[in-house]
Design an enzyme around this catalytic site. Structure first.
Site, PDB file in Angstrom:
ATOM      1  N   GLU A  73      24.611 -27.966   5.341  1.00 41.28           N
ATOM      2  CA  GLU A  73      25.608 -28.807   4.641  1.00 41.28           C
ATOM      3  C   GLU A  73      25.905 -30.047   5.500  1.00 41.28           C
ATOM      4  OE1 GLU A  73      29.553 -27.122   5.076  1.00 41.28           O
ATOM      5  OE2 GLU A  73      30.253 -28.020   3.208  1.00 41.28           O
ATOM      6  N   GLU A  81      38.450 -31.119   3.217  1.00 37.94           N
ATOM      7  CA  GLU A  81      37.491 -31.285   2.105  1.00 37.94           C
ATOM      8  C   GLU A  81      38.204 -31.617   0.795  1.00 37.94           C
ATOM      9  OE1 GLU A  81      33.826 -29.117   1.656  1.00 37.94           O
ATOM     10  OE2 GLU A  81      34.386 -27.906   3.384  1.00 37.94           O
ATOM     11  N   CYS A  86      27.992 -23.985   1.379  1.00 40.19           N
ATOM     12  CA  CYS A  86      28.955 -23.339   2.266  1.00 40.19           C
ATOM     13  C   CYS A  86      29.944 -22.410   1.564  1.00 40.19           C
ATOM     14  CB  CYS A  86      29.684 -24.373   3.121  1.00 40.19           C
ATOM     15  SG  CYS A  86      30.496 -23.573   4.514  1.00 40.19           S
ATOM     16  N   ASN A 128      30.609 -33.666  -1.862  1.00 39.37           N
ATOM     17  CA  ASN A 128      29.846 -32.926  -0.851  1.00 39.37           C
ATOM     18  C   ASN A 128      28.601 -32.430  -1.588  1.00 39.37           C
ATOM     19  OD1 ASN A 128      28.863 -31.163   1.065  1.00 39.37           O
ATOM     20  ND2 ASN A 128      30.869 -30.332   1.599  1.00 39.37           N
ATOM     21  N   LYS A 137      29.175 -29.800  -4.516  1.00 34.99           N
ATOM     22  CA  LYS A 137      29.932 -28.585  -4.164  1.00 34.99           C
ATOM     23  C   LYS A 137      31.091 -28.340  -5.126  1.00 34.99           C
ATOM     24  CE  LYS A 137      31.937 -26.536   0.064  1.00 34.99           C
ATOM     25  NZ  LYS A 137      32.137 -26.813   1.505  1.00 34.99           N
ATOM     26  N   ASN A 179      28.770 -25.123   7.228  1.00 35.92           N
ATOM     27  CA  ASN A 179      29.486 -25.438   8.483  1.00 35.92           C
ATOM     28  C   ASN A 179      30.685 -24.510   8.490  1.00 35.92           C
ATOM     29  OD1 ASN A 179      28.864 -28.436   9.857  1.00 35.92           O
ATOM     30  ND2 ASN A 179      28.276 -28.327   7.709  1.00 35.92           N
TER      31      ASN A 179
HETATM   32  N1  CDV Z   1      32.363 -25.986   5.028  1.00 39.43           N
HETATM   33  C1  CDV Z   1      32.986 -24.938   4.458  1.00 39.43           C
HETATM   34  O1  CDV Z   1      32.998 -24.799   3.242  1.00 39.43           O
HETATM   35  N2  CDV Z   1      33.589 -24.046   5.311  1.00 39.43           N
HETATM   36  C2  CDV Z   1      34.343 -22.906   4.860  1.00 39.43           C
HETATM   37  C3  CDV Z   1      35.441 -22.542   5.821  1.00 39.43           C
HETATM   38  C4  CDV Z   1      36.522 -23.546   5.870  1.00 39.43           C
HETATM   39  C5  CDV Z   1      36.086 -21.218   5.441  1.00 39.43           C
HETATM   40  C6  CDV Z   1      33.449 -21.695   4.669  1.00 39.43           C
HETATM   41  O2  CDV Z   1      33.596 -21.012   3.644  1.00 39.43           O
HETATM   42  O3  CDV Z   1      32.651 -21.363   5.548  1.00 39.43           O
END
Ligand code: CDV
Length: 304
Positions: free
Chosen positions: A47, A146, A172, A110, A127, A197
Site C-alpha cells: 500500500e 486516512e 490494508c 488510497n 480503498k 502498512n
Molecule cells: N493502513 C491501514 O489500513 N492500517 C490499518 C491500521 C491502522 C489498523 C490496518 O488495518 O492495518
C-alpha cells in the site's frame, strides 16, 4: 493458456519522509530485477508504495499534502518502474496516493493498480475501508489520518482478467473485513492482491499490540480459505520515521496455508508458483457457493 502464474511479493522496508520518488523507484526496480531472476510473472508491492506512510502526520497545507500524491500514472518519476517491468515481461501491482482534479473539484484516494506485462493498467481499486480519524488527535504517539486525507472508494470490489485468471485487489484495512474477499469471490476472483502498512502499536487498544502479526495472518488465511482464492499480502515493514510496521508478507494458498513468507523487515522478494486451478479444491467442495450459500437467510447483509 497455462493456469500457473508465479506471483511475487516485494516487501519494502521503511521509506523515509525525505526519500524522493526516484530513490523509492530505484529500490522497487532492484526488487523487480530480483523477481525476474526468480521467473516471477506478477510482482506485488505494498500500500502507498511510492512514499512514506504520510497519514501519520497532521498537515493543513494542501500543497504539502500533495507532495505525496500522484496526479497521473505513469508519470515521469514512476516511468522507470513501468519501463523496467515491461522490458522484463513482469506485471506489477502497487499502491499509491491518487489525486483527482475533476474540473477543480479535488478528490484524493488510497489506490492500487494492476499493470499487465505490456505496461497497460488492467485494474484500479480505491480503498473502501479507511481506518483512523479525520481530526488531529495530539494524544496519539503518531496520527492515522486516512479519514482526513482520502475519500472512500465508491466503486467497491471488482475483478479483472489477466495472467490467465481473475484478479482482484484490496488495501490494508480491507483485509480484516470478510465482505472484501466474498464480494470479489462472488465475481469469480481467484487471486486477491493486498498491500499494507500496519503499525505494531494500535493506540486505541494497545493491549492487542502483541497480536498484530497473528491478526494479520488470521484474516488473510481465513479470507483465502473461506473463498477458495490465492491471497498475496505485502507489507511496508520496519521502523519508518519512528513507527514500527509489521512485516510477515505472505502468499496463501486457497486452502488457507501460507506457502511463502518474508523473513526480514526490509526490502525482500518472495514468490510462489500459484496454480489457479487449485481454487476449485475449495470452491467445488466445502465452499461451493451455488450449492451451499444461503443469501436469502443473510438478510442483515443483503437487505439494508
Ligand atoms: N493502513 C491501514 O489500513 N492500517 C490499518 C491500521 C491502522 C489498523 C490496518 O488495518 O492495518
Amino acid at each position: 493458456m497455462s493456469r500457473m502464474v508465479i506471483i511475487g511479493a516485494a516487501q519494502l522496508g521503511p521509506i523515509a519522509r525525505a526519500e524522493t520518488r526516484s530513490e523509492v523507484i530505484s529500490r522497487m526496480v532492484r526488487l523487480l530485477r530480483q523477481a525476474a531472476e526468480l521467473g516471477v510473472d506478477l510482482l506485488v508491492y505494498p500500500e502507498l508504495a511510492l512514499t512514506t506512510f504520510f497519514p501519520r502526520w497532521y498537515m493543513e497545507d494542501e500543497a504539502e499534502l500533495d507532495l505525496f500524491f500522484e496526479a497521473a500514472l505513469p508519470n515521469p518519476a514512476v516511468q522507470p518502474l513501468f519501463d523496467a517491468a515491461r522490458a522484463l515481461g513482469i506485471g506489477l501491482c502497487f499502491g499509491y496516493a491518487e489525486r483527482v482534479d475533476d474540473g477543480g473539484n479535488i478528490r484524493r484516494y488510497n489506490t492500487s493498480i494492476i499493470v499487465g506485462k505490456d505496461g497497460t493498467i488492467l485494474h484500479k481499486y480505491r480503498k473502501v475501508h479507511l481506518p483512523g480519524h479525520a481530526e488531529h488527535e495530539p494524544w496519539r504517539p503518531f496520527q492515522h489520518l486516512e479519514k482526513r486525507y482520502f475519500s472512500p472508494g465508491m466503486e467497491g470490489f471488482s475483478v479483472a482478467s489477466g495472467f490467465g485468471g481473475m484478479l482482484s485487489q484490496a488495501i490494508c484495512n480491507d483485509r480484516r473485513w470478510p465482505e472484501t474477499y466474498r464480494e470479489a469471490a462472488l465475481q469469480g476472483a481467484e487471486v486477491m492482491l493486498i498491500g499494507y502498512n500496519t503499525p505494531r502499536h494500535y493506540p486505541l487498544a494497545p493491549e492487542h499490540d502483541h497480536l498484530q502479526d497473528f491478526h494479520n495472518h488470521l484474516c488473510l488465511q481465513a479470507g483465502a480459505y473461506q473463498n477458495g482464492m490465492w491471497v498475496v499480502a505485502v507489507a511496508k515493514a520496519g521502523c519508518e520515521e519512528g513507527c514500527d510496521l509489521i512485516g510477515e508478507s505472505c502468499i496463501i494458498a486457497p486452502t488457507g496455508e501460507i506457502v511463502a513468507q518474508t523473513k526480514t523487515l526490509a526490502d525482500e522478494v518472495i514468490c510462489y508458483p500459484c496454480d489457479l486451478d487449485r481454487c476449485g479444491e475449495i470452491r467445488k467442495n466445502i465452499f461451493n457457493f451455488k450449492l451451499h450459500r444461503r443469501p436469502e437467510i443473510y438478510t442483515h447483509l443483503t437487505i439494508r
